[in-house]
Design a protein around this motif. Structure first.
Motif, mmCIF file in Angstrom:
data_model
loop_
_atom_site.group_PDB
_atom_site.id
_atom_site.type_symbol
_atom_site.label_atom_id
_atom_site.label_comp_id
_atom_site.label_asym_id
_atom_site.label_seq_id
_atom_site.Cartn_x
_atom_site.Cartn_y
_atom_site.Cartn_z
ATOM 1 N N VAL A 37 98.921 82.075 29.351
ATOM 2 C CA VAL A 37 100.146 82.836 30.428
ATOM 3 C C VAL A 37 99.854 84.509 30.879
ATOM 4 C CG1 VAL A 37 101.349 80.809 28.862
ATOM 5 C CG2 VAL A 37 101.726 82.712 28.116
ATOM 6 N N GLY A 38 98.919 85.593 29.752
ATOM 7 C CA GLY A 38 99.148 86.721 29.821
ATOM 8 C C GLY A 38 99.741 86.998 29.137
ATOM 9 N N SER A 39 100.051 87.507 28.485
ATOM 10 C CA SER A 39 101.184 89.042 27.837
ATOM 11 C C SER A 39 102.315 89.369 28.133
ATOM 12 C CB SER A 39 100.725 90.670 27.722
ATOM 13 O OG SER A 39 101.527 90.773 26.541
ATOM 14 N N VAL A 40 103.032 87.654 27.309
ATOM 15 C CA VAL A 40 104.637 86.871 28.113
ATOM 16 C C VAL A 40 105.383 88.403 27.088
ATOM 17 C CG1 VAL A 40 106.438 86.235 27.328
ATOM 18 C CG2 VAL A 40 104.327 84.523 27.646
ATOM 19 N N GLU A 41 106.420 88.800 28.043
ATOM 20 C CA GLU A 41 107.497 90.136 27.870
ATOM 21 C C GLU A 41 108.720 89.373 27.595
ATOM 22 O OE1 GLU A 41 106.012 93.125 25.789
ATOM 23 O OE2 GLU A 41 103.856 92.584 26.664
ATOM 24 N N TRP A 54 109.603 83.622 32.438
ATOM 25 C CA TRP A 54 108.788 83.864 31.808
ATOM 26 C C TRP A 54 107.803 85.137 32.242
ATOM 27 C CZ3 TRP A 54 106.920 79.282 31.470
ATOM 28 C CH2 TRP A 54 105.510 79.075 31.575
ATOM 29 N N SER A 56 104.918 87.991 32.671
ATOM 30 C CA SER A 56 103.334 88.012 32.340
ATOM 31 C C SER A 56 103.891 90.185 32.324
ATOM 32 C CB SER A 56 102.850 87.508 32.507
ATOM 33 O OG SER A 56 101.179 87.965 31.925
ATOM 34 N N THR A 58 100.598 91.486 32.177
ATOM 35 C CA THR A 58 98.958 91.466 32.350
ATOM 36 C C THR A 58 98.903 90.525 33.337
ATOM 37 O OG1 THR A 58 98.814 89.733 30.860
ATOM 38 C CG2 THR A 58 98.295 92.372 29.743
ATOM 39 N N THR A 59 99.214 89.775 33.881
ATOM 40 C CA THR A 59 99.216 89.468 35.213
ATOM 41 C C THR A 59 100.353 89.854 36.313
ATOM 42 O OG1 THR A 59 100.476 86.852 34.813
ATOM 43 C CG2 THR A 59 98.337 86.781 33.688
#
Length: 279
Positions: A37-41, A54, A56, A58-59
């Motif tokens: 899911v990449g970096s979930v912020e 959510w 991400s 990074t994506t």
């Protein structure tokens, strides 16, 4: 009993802070296993659809996924927003009543606050000036207002959903404000420098109080939960457009404020009329 959805980046306790004497609601933690899911912020939950949204960084995307995949019309990891590689969506907030979502964009050259529909349509920038690192964002659902913080500029602001009518509510030093939450007459925030949770009056910025200052780790996200946190029925504009002929807006304390589009003017009976000027 409610569900508390958690993005687990590292293990550790999750402190709960009660600012009233009525006791905290009961939660059960709910973990959903989703890979890559990449970096979930940012994480937000749509109650009516039982769906998680959510961001991400990074994506450079915003994705939604229905928790109960047996539910009719369930979304299965549907990307609703795809941005350029220079964009980094962070904090996310949903308004189920208005079918809108808002998020902060940590684009190094063009930081902003953006919004779109919950399907990702009509994406647009609502705040792009006098902003550097928008790291906090929350919605005052009763008043239909945005509150956002800037860690570099050290302030909390309030504005309309279209970014207009900006007002600085609280101002402090850089690095003070991280995550935000609004409930009742207060704005709450987590403070990395003090490792604390604070609150102030959401209208004036006064009556500041430290709710907790002994947090062993730097506090990240913060949420305020109550039965009426996000109730569409509470908006006075939801009934007969609040008695307005055109635009039904809300004041910071949630009262109807009728307005008119374009050059039309508002009459005492809340009707909008066009004024003819003869030359």
């Amino acid at each position: 009993m409610g569900d508390l959805y958690v993005v687990r980046k590292s293990r550790g306790p999750m402190p709960l802070i009660n600012s009233t004497s009525s006791g905290l609601p009961c939660f059960r933690k709910t973990f959903i296993s989703l890979k890559d899911v990449g970096s979930v912020e940012g994480l937000a939950y749509h109650r009516a659809w039982d769906t998680l949204y959510w961001t991400s960084s990074t994506t450079s995307s915003i994705t939604r996924h229905t928790v109960d995949q047996t539910r009719p019309g369930a979304f299965d990891r549907e990307a609703v927003i795809a941005m350029s590689e220079d964009d980094h969506p962070h904090v996310l907030a949903l308004d189920e009543c208005q079918n809108l979502m808002f998020w902060t964009n940590w684009n190094e050259q063009h930081p902003s606050i953006m919004r779109s529909t919950l399907t990702g349509k009509n994406a647009q920038v609502v705040v792009s000036t006098d902003i550097l690192t928008p790291n906090g964002l929350t919605i005052d659902h009763r008043a239909e207002k945005l509150y956002f913080s800037d860690g570099s500029l050290g302030k909390i602001e309030r504005c309309e959903y279209d970014g207009s009518q900006r007002h600085v509510i609280v101002k402090s030093g850089p690095g003070t404000f991280l995550s935000l939450a609004v409930y009742d007459n207060y704005i709450f925030w987590s403070d990395w420098g003090r490792r604390a949770i604070l609150r102030s009056n959401k209208y004036t910025g006064g009556d500041t109080k430290i709710l907790r200052s002994d947090i062993p780790h730097q506090p990240m996200g913060i949420i305020a939960v109550a039965n009426d946190t996000n109730s569409c029925e509470l908006s006075p504009c939801s009934l007969l457009n609040g008695g307005c002929h055109d635009l039904c807006l809300l004041t910071p304390n949630g009262r109807v404020n009728c307005s008119c589009r374009g050059d039309r003017i508002l009459l005492d009976d809340n009707r909008c009329v066009t004024v003819m000027v003869w030359i």
